[in-house]
Design a protein around this motif. Structure first.
Motif, PDB file in Angstrom:
ATOM      1  N   ASN A  18       0.634  -1.030   0.235  1.00 17.74           N
ATOM      2  CA  ASN A  18       0.164  -0.390  -0.187  1.00 17.74           C
ATOM      3  C   ASN A  18       0.842   1.253  -0.532  1.00 17.74           C
ATOM      4  OD1 ASN A  18      -2.659  -0.901  -0.143  1.00 17.74           O
ATOM      5  ND2 ASN A  18      -1.993  -1.757   2.357  1.00 17.74           N
ATOM      6  N   LEU A  19       1.003   1.633  -1.063  1.00 13.68           N
ATOM      7  CA  LEU A  19       2.065   3.234  -1.246  1.00 13.68           C
ATOM      8  C   LEU A  19       1.385   4.054  -0.852  1.00 13.68           C
ATOM      9  CD1 LEU A  19       3.715   1.872  -4.584  1.00 13.68           C
ATOM     10  CD2 LEU A  19       4.837   0.955  -2.258  1.00 13.68           C
ATOM     11  N   PRO A  20       2.502   5.061  -0.581  1.00 15.11           N
ATOM     12  CA  PRO A  20       1.500   6.663  -0.445  1.00 15.11           C
ATOM     13  C   PRO A  20       1.470   6.997  -1.507  1.00 15.11           C
ATOM     14  CG  PRO A  20       4.165   6.052   0.437  1.00 15.11           C
ATOM     15  CD  PRO A  20       3.583   5.440   0.064  1.00 15.11           C
ATOM     16  N   ALA A  21       0.745   8.226  -0.709  1.00  6.54           N
ATOM     17  CA  ALA A  21       0.113   9.269  -2.102  1.00  6.54           C
ATOM     18  C   ALA A  21       1.759  10.604  -2.260  1.00  6.54           C
ATOM     19  CB  ALA A  21      -0.444  10.449  -1.837  1.00  6.54           C
ATOM     20  N   THR A  22       2.327  10.234  -1.144  1.00  2.17           N
ATOM     21  CA  THR A  22       4.397  11.435  -0.790  1.00  2.17           C
ATOM     22  C   THR A  22       4.671  10.988  -1.605  1.00  2.17           C
ATOM     23  OG1 THR A  22       4.604   9.975   0.954  1.00  2.17           O
ATOM     24  CG2 THR A  22       3.712  12.208   1.412  1.00  2.17           C
ATOM     25  N   LEU A  23       5.095   9.758  -2.066  1.00  3.00           N
ATOM     26  CA  LEU A  23       5.854   8.296  -2.959  1.00  3.00           C
ATOM     27  C   LEU A  23       5.926   9.076  -4.173  1.00  3.00           C
ATOM     28  CD1 LEU A  23       7.585   5.491  -2.556  1.00  3.00           C
ATOM     29  CD2 LEU A  23       6.044   5.049  -3.991  1.00  3.00           C
ATOM     30  N   LYS A  24       7.917   8.768  -4.243  1.00  4.80           N
ATOM     31  CA  LYS A  24       8.349  10.074  -5.734  1.00  4.80           C
ATOM     32  C   LYS A  24       8.831   8.952  -6.843  1.00  4.80           C
ATOM     33  CE  LYS A  24       7.744  15.095  -3.642  1.00  4.80           C
ATOM     34  NZ  LYS A  24       8.766  15.857  -2.959  1.00  4.80           N
ATOM     35  N   GLU A  25       9.337   7.893  -5.885  1.00  3.57           N
ATOM     36  CA  GLU A  25      10.571   7.523  -7.243  1.00  3.57           C
ATOM     37  C   GLU A  25      10.811   6.086  -5.918  1.00  3.57           C
ATOM     38  OE1 GLU A  25      15.340   7.902  -8.195  1.00  3.57           O
ATOM     39  OE2 GLU A  25      14.539   9.368  -7.285  1.00  3.57           O
ATOM     40  N   ILE A  26      10.482   4.937  -7.030  1.00 13.14           N
ATOM     41  CA  ILE A  26      10.839   3.560  -6.715  1.00 13.14           C
ATOM     42  C   ILE A  26      11.959   3.338  -7.632  1.00 13.14           C
ATOM     43  CG2 ILE A  26       8.954   3.418  -8.004  1.00 13.14           C
ATOM     44  CD1 ILE A  26       8.481   0.963  -5.807  1.00 13.14           C
TER      45      ILE A  26
END
Length: 223
Positions: free
Chosen positions: A149-157
């Motif tokens: 469950n990835l957050p709204a804040t995630l910018k880079e993976i």
């Protein structure tokens, strides 16, 4: 003051209040099964507890630096509590903690570094908080992870952040995230340029859950 080394067959270590740092390789003793950290603590050195027998770790508020490999290969580590002063999970911090089942990141953590939880084979639950970046191999070999469950804040993976997560079945993303979205449990990443209406365009699969069963129909927008 700094704790430099724990020697001998000591099962319980209570770091005295007033101690601000724990040195590199200070508690590599497999005999140590319990550790109590004081509120005065600010930093934990590289490999400070690597290979120890600790079962529960509570990082006190005030700790801003947790070194690379600080709890690497702690084979008995079951519970980790991170305080809101920790901003980054360093390289290989919890790598090889093979019985750890859950980790919850406080809102302060923005980066999960390379190999941070690699080979945590029992890890089932990750609460990402406000994480912005997940680096290469951060969760590689976490073979019990089924759902992200990835957050709204995630910018880079990173492309190989979850390589070897053979049970991963489903990836969800917070609806507010404009860079990533989930379609049928598969992670898509937005193009660098928006469409003519200034809306993000999702043409690339960023991460496919390898444990997903059944047929997958590639969305029409994916090129």
């Amino acid at each position: 003051s700094v704790l430099y080394k724990v020697k001998g067959n000591i099962a319980k270590v209570a770091v005295k209040n007033g101690t601000k740092g724990i040195a590199e390789n200070a508690v590599n003793n497999a005999a140590v099964t319990s550790v109590s950290l004081p509120t005065s603590l600010v930093s934990i050195g590289n490999n400070a507890f690597a290979g120890s027998g600790v079962k529960i770790v509570n990082i006190p508020n005030g700790v801003t630096s947790v070194g690379s490999g600080a709890f690497k290969d702690c084979k008995n580590l079951l519970i980790v509590s991170l305080s809101n002063s920790v901003k980054e999970i360093s390289t290989a911090t919890f790598k090889g903690c093979s019985v750890l089942k859950k980790i919850a990141f406080p809102a302060s953590v923005s980066v999960v570094s390379a190999d941070a939880f690699a080979d945590c084979k029992k890890l089932e639950v990750v609460e990402f908080g406000d994480v912005e970046e997940i680096e290469q191999y951060a969760f590689s070999g976490c073979s019990s992870l089924k759902v992200l469950n990835l957050p709204a804040t995630l910018k880079e993976i990173a492309p190989k952040a979850f390589i070897g997560c053979k049970s991963l079945e489903n990836i969800n993303v917070a609806a507010e995230n404009k860079l990533f979205k989930s379609v049928d449990g598969v992670l898509l990443v937005a193009n660098e340029t928006d469409d003519e209406n200034a809306e993000p365009v999702f043409e690339t699969i960023a991460l496919y859950p390898v444990g997903r069963a059944g047929e997958y129909v590639v969305p029409a927008e994916v090129k």
